[in-house]
Design an enzyme around this catalytic site. Structure first.
Site, PDB file in Angstrom:
ATOM      1  CG  LEU A  38      -1.948  -1.127   1.249  1.00  0.00           C
ATOM      2  CD1 LEU A  38      -2.645  -1.254   2.611  1.00  0.00           C
ATOM      3  CD2 LEU A  38      -2.966  -0.881   0.265  1.00  0.00           C
ATOM      4  CB  THR A  41       3.066   7.786  -6.517  1.00  0.00           C
ATOM      5  OG1 THR A  41       2.242   7.073  -7.766  1.00  0.00           O
ATOM      6  CG2 THR A  41       4.388   8.229  -7.301  1.00  0.00           C
ATOM      7  N   GLY A 114      -8.075  -3.269 -10.220  1.00  0.00           N
ATOM      8  CA  GLY A 114      -9.330  -2.837 -10.199  1.00  0.00           C
ATOM      9  C   GLY A 114      -9.990  -2.208 -11.582  1.00  0.00           C
ATOM     10  N   GLY A 180      13.893  18.913 -17.530  1.00  0.00           N
ATOM     11  CA  GLY A 180      12.725  19.373 -16.785  1.00  0.00           C
ATOM     12  C   GLY A 180      13.403  19.964 -15.336  1.00  0.00           C
ATOM     13  CB  ALA A 181      14.391  23.246 -14.411  1.00  0.00           C
ATOM     14  CD  GLU A 203      12.058  24.113 -17.592  1.00  0.00           C
ATOM     15  OE1 GLU A 203      11.922  23.201 -16.783  1.00  0.00           O
ATOM     16  OE2 GLU A 203      11.035  24.279 -18.061  1.00  0.00           O
ATOM     17  CB  ILE A 271       8.949  16.889 -19.070  1.00  0.00           C
ATOM     18  CG1 ILE A 271       8.390  15.487 -19.307  1.00  0.00           C
ATOM     19  CG2 ILE A 271      10.349  17.004 -19.193  1.00  0.00           C
ATOM     20  CD1 ILE A 271       8.111  15.626 -20.917  1.00  0.00           C
ATOM     21  CG  HIS A 444      15.741  35.334  20.193  1.00  0.00           C
ATOM     22  ND1 HIS A 444      16.160  35.760  18.500  1.00  0.00           N
ATOM     23  CD2 HIS A 444      16.772  35.620  20.937  1.00  0.00           C
ATOM     24  CE1 HIS A 444      17.400  36.416  18.965  1.00  0.00           C
ATOM     25  NE2 HIS A 444      17.876  36.356  19.933  1.00  0.00           N
TER      26      HIS A 444
HETATM   27  P1  FAD Z   1      -0.819   7.524  -6.307  1.00  0.00           P
HETATM   28  O1  FAD Z   1       0.015   7.681  -4.921  1.00  0.00           O
HETATM   29  O2  FAD Z   1      -0.085   7.575  -7.338  1.00  0.00           O
HETATM   30  O3  FAD Z   1      -1.620   6.112  -5.844  1.00  0.00           O
HETATM   31  C1  FAD Z   1      -2.177   5.584  -6.714  1.00  0.00           C
HETATM   32  C2  FAD Z   1      -2.179   4.062  -6.633  1.00  0.00           C
HETATM   33  O4  FAD Z   1      -3.271   3.461  -7.343  1.00  0.00           O
HETATM   34  C3  FAD Z   1      -1.050   3.319  -7.062  1.00  0.00           C
HETATM   35  O5  FAD Z   1      -0.449   2.723  -6.158  1.00  0.00           O
HETATM   36  C4  FAD Z   1      -1.410   2.539  -8.124  1.00  0.00           C
HETATM   37  O6  FAD Z   1      -0.613   1.252  -8.238  1.00  0.00           O
HETATM   38  C5  FAD Z   1      -2.837   2.084  -7.793  1.00  0.00           C
HETATM   39  N1  FAD Z   1      -3.788   2.113  -9.058  1.00  0.00           N
HETATM   40  C6  FAD Z   1      -3.895   2.616 -10.334  1.00  0.00           C
HETATM   41  N2  FAD Z   1      -4.408   2.121 -11.192  1.00  0.00           N
HETATM   42  C7  FAD Z   1      -5.119   1.025 -10.434  1.00  0.00           C
HETATM   43  C8  FAD Z   1      -6.196  -0.084 -10.806  1.00  0.00           C
HETATM   44  N3  FAD Z   1      -6.830   0.128 -11.801  1.00  0.00           N
HETATM   45  N4  FAD Z   1      -6.091  -1.028  -9.932  1.00  0.00           N
HETATM   46  C9  FAD Z   1      -5.511  -1.012  -8.466  1.00  0.00           C
HETATM   47  N5  FAD Z   1      -4.752  -0.085  -8.305  1.00  0.00           N
HETATM   48  C10 FAD Z   1      -4.275   0.790  -9.246  1.00  0.00           C
HETATM   49  N6  FAD Z   1       4.089  14.892  -3.252  1.00  0.00           N
HETATM   50  C11 FAD Z   1       4.159  15.595  -2.037  1.00  0.00           C
HETATM   51  O7  FAD Z   1       3.194  16.289  -1.345  1.00  0.00           O
HETATM   52  N7  FAD Z   1       5.205  15.605  -1.424  1.00  0.00           N
HETATM   53  C12 FAD Z   1       6.391  15.093  -1.729  1.00  0.00           C
HETATM   54  O8  FAD Z   1       7.577  15.188  -1.312  1.00  0.00           O
HETATM   55  C13 FAD Z   1       6.450  14.566  -3.220  1.00  0.00           C
HETATM   56  N8  FAD Z   1       7.555  13.682  -3.702  1.00  0.00           N
HETATM   57  C14 FAD Z   1       7.387  13.304  -4.646  1.00  0.00           C
HETATM   58  C15 FAD Z   1       8.481  12.590  -5.298  1.00  0.00           C
HETATM   59  C16 FAD Z   1       8.391  11.757  -6.491  1.00  0.00           C
HETATM   60  C17 FAD Z   1       9.739  11.216  -7.089  1.00  0.00           C
HETATM   61  C18 FAD Z   1       7.058  11.687  -6.970  1.00  0.00           C
HETATM   62  C19 FAD Z   1       7.145  10.759  -8.267  1.00  0.00           C
HETATM   63  C20 FAD Z   1       5.840  12.098  -6.717  1.00  0.00           C
HETATM   64  C21 FAD Z   1       6.243  12.860  -5.459  1.00  0.00           C
HETATM   65  N9  FAD Z   1       5.214  13.538  -4.755  1.00  0.00           N
HETATM   66  C22 FAD Z   1       5.106  14.152  -3.862  1.00  0.00           C
HETATM   67  C23 FAD Z   1       3.673  13.490  -5.364  1.00  0.00           C
HETATM   68  C24 FAD Z   1       2.828  12.519  -4.888  1.00  0.00           C
HETATM   69  O9  FAD Z   1       3.505  11.324  -4.804  1.00  0.00           O
HETATM   70  C25 FAD Z   1       1.282  12.387  -5.363  1.00  0.00           C
HETATM   71  O10 FAD Z   1       0.915  13.539  -5.534  1.00  0.00           O
HETATM   72  C26 FAD Z   1       0.539  11.355  -4.604  1.00  0.00           C
HETATM   73  O11 FAD Z   1       1.156   9.917  -4.458  1.00  0.00           O
HETATM   74  C27 FAD Z   1      -0.693  11.147  -5.459  1.00  0.00           C
HETATM   75  O12 FAD Z   1      -1.462  10.438  -4.462  1.00  0.00           O
HETATM   76  P2  FAD Z   1      -2.955   9.661  -5.262  1.00  0.00           P
HETATM   77  O13 FAD Z   1      -3.232   8.601  -4.055  1.00  0.00           O
HETATM   78  O14 FAD Z   1      -3.629  10.202  -5.917  1.00  0.00           O
HETATM   79  O15 FAD Z   1      -2.049   8.658  -6.286  1.00  0.00           O
HETATM   80  P1  NAI Z   2       7.043  19.779 -12.808  1.00  0.00           P
HETATM   81  O1  NAI Z   2       5.590  20.044 -13.533  1.00  0.00           O
HETATM   82  O2  NAI Z   2       7.295  20.120 -11.430  1.00  0.00           O
HETATM   83  O3  NAI Z   2       8.073  20.241 -13.815  1.00  0.00           O
HETATM   84  C1  NAI Z   2       8.307  19.847 -14.858  1.00  0.00           C
HETATM   85  C2  NAI Z   2       9.238  20.698 -15.685  1.00  0.00           C
HETATM   86  O4  NAI Z   2       9.555  20.242 -16.993  1.00  0.00           O
HETATM   87  C3  NAI Z   2       8.613  22.221 -16.064  1.00  0.00           C
HETATM   88  O5  NAI Z   2       9.678  22.946 -15.545  1.00  0.00           O
HETATM   89  C4  NAI Z   2       8.431  22.130 -17.499  1.00  0.00           C
HETATM   90  O6  NAI Z   2       8.704  23.548 -17.952  1.00  0.00           O
HETATM   91  C5  NAI Z   2       9.656  21.239 -17.762  1.00  0.00           C
HETATM   92  N1  NAI Z   2       9.410  20.590 -19.306  1.00  0.00           N
HETATM   93  C6  NAI Z   2       8.214  20.226 -19.755  1.00  0.00           C
HETATM   94  N2  NAI Z   2       8.352  19.571 -20.813  1.00  0.00           N
HETATM   95  C7  NAI Z   2       9.798  19.652 -21.187  1.00  0.00           C
HETATM   96  C8  NAI Z   2      10.500  19.582 -22.290  1.00  0.00           C
HETATM   97  N3  NAI Z   2      10.136  18.763 -23.466  1.00  0.00           N
HETATM   98  N4  NAI Z   2      11.919  19.726 -22.195  1.00  0.00           N
HETATM   99  C9  NAI Z   2      12.354  20.174 -21.310  1.00  0.00           C
HETATM  100  N5  NAI Z   2      11.639  20.620 -19.927  1.00  0.00           N
HETATM  101  C10 NAI Z   2      10.487  20.543 -20.317  1.00  0.00           C
HETATM  102  O7  NAI Z   2       6.911  18.131 -13.007  1.00  0.00           O
HETATM  103  P2  NAI Z   2       7.830  17.000 -12.221  1.00  0.00           P
HETATM  104  O8  NAI Z   2       9.232  17.589 -11.743  1.00  0.00           O
HETATM  105  O9  NAI Z   2       8.115  15.904 -13.314  1.00  0.00           O
HETATM  106  O10 NAI Z   2       7.084  16.582 -11.099  1.00  0.00           O
HETATM  107  C11 NAI Z   2       5.837  16.201 -11.278  1.00  0.00           C
HETATM  108  C12 NAI Z   2       4.986  16.497 -10.028  1.00  0.00           C
HETATM  109  O11 NAI Z   2       5.216  15.393  -9.214  1.00  0.00           O
HETATM  110  C13 NAI Z   2       4.926  18.056  -9.670  1.00  0.00           C
HETATM  111  O12 NAI Z   2       4.448  18.760 -10.298  1.00  0.00           O
HETATM  112  C14 NAI Z   2       4.696  17.752  -7.999  1.00  0.00           C
HETATM  113  O13 NAI Z   2       3.376  17.833  -8.000  1.00  0.00           O
HETATM  114  C15 NAI Z   2       4.972  16.348  -7.562  1.00  0.00           C
HETATM  115  N6  NAI Z   2       6.286  15.977  -6.910  1.00  0.00           N
HETATM  116  C16 NAI Z   2       6.161  16.860  -5.742  1.00  0.00           C
HETATM  117  C17 NAI Z   2       7.330  17.132  -5.147  1.00  0.00           C
HETATM  118  C18 NAI Z   2       7.216  17.573  -3.620  1.00  0.00           C
HETATM  119  O14 NAI Z   2       6.173  17.986  -3.133  1.00  0.00           O
HETATM  120  N7  NAI Z   2       8.142  18.171  -2.982  1.00  0.00           N
HETATM  121  C19 NAI Z   2       8.576  16.313  -5.221  1.00  0.00           C
HETATM  122  C20 NAI Z   2       8.535  15.539  -6.565  1.00  0.00           C
HETATM  123  C21 NAI Z   2       7.408  15.415  -7.400  1.00  0.00           C
END
Ligand code: FAD
Ligand code: NAI
Length: 465
Positions: A38, A41, A114, A180-181, A203, A271, A444
């Site tokens: 569980l 992501t 599902g 992607g920045a 970027e 990206i 402080h």
């Molecule tokens: P998910 O967490 O994507 O969960 C969806 C689940 O549904 C998955 O486990 C998948 O396997 C399951 N699923 C999909 N389809 C089916 C199906 N048909 N049947 C059964 N199961 C299914 N957000 C933050 O707030 N802080 C952070 O620091 C942060 N860091 C991140 C770092 C990275 C590298 C990434 C990729 C994302 C990060 N995020 C962060 C974003 C965050 O992970 C997501 O916004 C969050 O997980 C979304 O929750 P969700 O439950 O909507 O989807």
């Molecule tokens: P992002 O949307 O944050 O950034 C993507 C970047 O890629 C943008 O700057 C965009 O302009 C650029 N881009 C798009 N197309 C491009 C191209 N063809 N070539 C070069 N640059 C391009 O997306 P990212 O970093 O993939 O993260 C996805 C999401 O995951 C975030 O938006 C956030 O919601 C979540 N996340 C949150 C974290 C946190 O809360 N600390 C940590 C990691 C992810």
């Protein structure tokens, strides 16, 4: 046939928090999750493992570069397998914790894929291929998101990786190109740079981190550049060719110009992310996602009666805490209660060094909306705690309505900015004025005083520490 009040498809922050809330409210609930654990992501390949590596790599860099200033002489050696092991152990502990909470709150976890099979029906194909049908009064779609692809760049998770691959590289790359920045690129780029890689970020736009207050983003980019991260802005990647030992990229200026070839040991494609609804059977209940794949909702209700959607699969910030808020709200609505999520108050944090955290509007958004505002800003160079810790980068900035003084946006860049922003989330939820913070005693010496001083700055009575 098993019957439930609620069946949630997806066991991420949207799904598992919803299941726990449903259990607390006495609803019978099942979560269908296809992963082996569980947590979705966030727990498995997102927030948690990335923060584990960010913390560990920050400690490594501190020991390498900054301890000597404090009079601590050490020469650290990287043990990458151990760094990865402690990350995996933390993730396992967290996912097991969710399993425990399911048991405690009487939520069932149905393992498998599902698929909606018509109104009130969810078909689950288990890991062994067996098919079960669940009957339910409410279906909640919480299937999350997946990394967006880029034509010409094929992710093999060997040399060209997505965020999941970048969390488990087998070695420290000599060189890494990040496409992607955004938040993923800068967080995971920071991890590998700290561990020794030469990191170049390509970027598309002419700035980093779109969505972040522009002044803050500029300071952020300056700081990352000083740390050794290189940026190629206004550039688009048009192709990538991976070999056994590295990757060759073709890069073109967005404004037009000469095509350039870049090479690196590894490439991270980051990206953005898009909603994941593959094989979900949306057509069986007449739901058509929008052009970008998002499920459209009105207070989490989809166009199909009895089918709700939350988290990354719907519009709004793709963040775990937003998914969690959605999930509590949707379950409370299903239980007949009042619920509401204010997306304006969903904070964002980038967990780099320095951290960047914000809530509410940016200066650009206020200008575009024609809102008259006042700004107060306080640099950490003038904060005593930052000074004694030798961590003086960054500032806190408070934006308040010019007439009412209500706080409209707060932007903090500096170590632990993510911890500092919570105070302002609460303040803004209570619709506080900047003066409310300015006249609140803060301890402080702490970094939180910089947040207060920024609020004092709105009325021009900031004091230097
Ligand atoms: P998910 O967490 O994507 O969960 C969806 C689940 O549904 C998955 O486990 C998948 O396997 C399951 N699923 C999909 N389809 C089916 C199906 N048909 N049947 C059964 N199961 C299914 N957000 C933050 O707030 N802080 C952070 O620091 C942060 N860091 C991140 C770092 C990275 C590298 C990434 C990729 C994302 C990060 N995020 C962060 C974003 C965050 O992970 C997501 O916004 C969050 O997980 C979304 O929750 P969700 O439950 O909507 O989807
Ligand atoms: P992002 O949307 O944050 O950034 C993507 C970047 O890629 C943008 O700057 C965009 O302009 C650029 N881009 C798009 N197309 C491009 C191209 N063809 N070539 C070069 N640059 C391009 O997306 P990212 O970093 O993939 O993260 C996805 C999401 O995951 C975030 O938006 C956030 O919601 C979540 N996340 C949150 C974290 C946190 O809360 N600390 C940590 C990691 C992810």
């Amino acid at each position: 046939m098993a019957q439930y009040d609620v069946v949630i498809i997806g066991g991420g922050p949207a799904g598992y928090n919803g299941a726990i809330r449903a259990g607390q409210l006495g609803l019978s609930v099942a979560v269908v999750e296809k992963r082996e654990t569980l947590g979705g992501t966030c727990l498995n390949v997102g927030c948690m493992p990335s923060k584990a590596l960010l913390h560990a790599s920050e400690m490594f860099e501190l020991a390498n570069k900054d301890f000597a200033t404090l009079g601590i002489e050490v020469t650290p050696t990287l043990n990458l397998p151990q760094m990865m092991k402690q990350k995996a152990e933390s993730v396992t502990a967290l996912t097991k914790g969710i399993e425990f909470l399911f048991k405690k709150n009487k939520a069932d976890w149905i393992k498998g894929m599902g698929r909606i099979a018509g109104p009130g029906k969810v078909e689950v194909t288990g890991p062994d291929g067996s098919v079960t049908v669940l009957e339910t009064k409410n279906i909640v779609i919480a299937t999350g998101s997946e990394p967006s692809g880029l034509p010409g760049v094929v992710v093999d998770n060997k040399r060209i990786v997505d965020s999941t691959g970048a969390l488990s590289l087998p070695e420290v790359p000599g060189s890494l190109i990040v496409i992607g920045a955004g938040i993923i690129g800068l967080e995971l780029g920071s991890v590998w740079r700290r561990l020794g890689a030469q990191v170049t970020v390509v970027e598309f736009l002419d700035r980093i981190t779109p969505g972040m207050d522009a002044e803050t983003a500029k300071t952020f980019q300056r700081s990352l550049t000083k740390q050794g991260m290189a940026f190629k802005l206004g550039a688009k990647v048009t192709g990538a060719k991976a070999s056994k030992t590295g990757v060759t990229l073709t890069v073109e200026p967005v404004a037009g110009g000469e095509i350039e070839t870049l090479t690196a040991d590894y490439v991270l494609l980051a990206i953005g992310r898009r909603p994941y609804t593959d094989g979900l059977g949306l057509e069986t209940v007449g739901i058509v996602p929008d052009k970008r794949g998002f499920i459209e909702t009105d207070h989490f209700k989809t166009s199909a009666p009895g089918v709700w959607a939350i988290g990354d699969a719907i519009h709004g910030p793709m963040l775990a805490h937003k998914a969690e808020e959605d999930s509590v709200a949707v379950i409370e609505l299903i239980a007949g209660k009042y619920a509401h999520v204010d997306y304006n108050l969903v904070p964002s944090v980038v967990y780099t060094y320095p951290e960047v955290a914000w809530v509410g509007k940016t200066e650009e958004q206020l200008k575009e909306a024609g809102v008259a505002y006042k700004a107060g800003k306080f640099p950490f160079t003038a904060n005593s705690r930052a000074k004694i810790n030798h961590e003086t980068e960054g500032f806190a900035k408070v934006l308040a309505d010019a007439t009412t003084d209500e706080i409209l946006g707060v932007h903090i860049i500096g170590p632990q900015a993510g911890e500092l922003i919570g105070e302002y989330c609460v303040a803004m939820a209570f619709r506080a004025a900047s003066e409310d913070i300015a006249r609140t005693v803060h301890p402080h010496p702490t970094r939180s005083e910089a947040g207060r001083q920024a609020a004092m700055g709105v009325e021009g009575w900031t004091m230097q520490a």
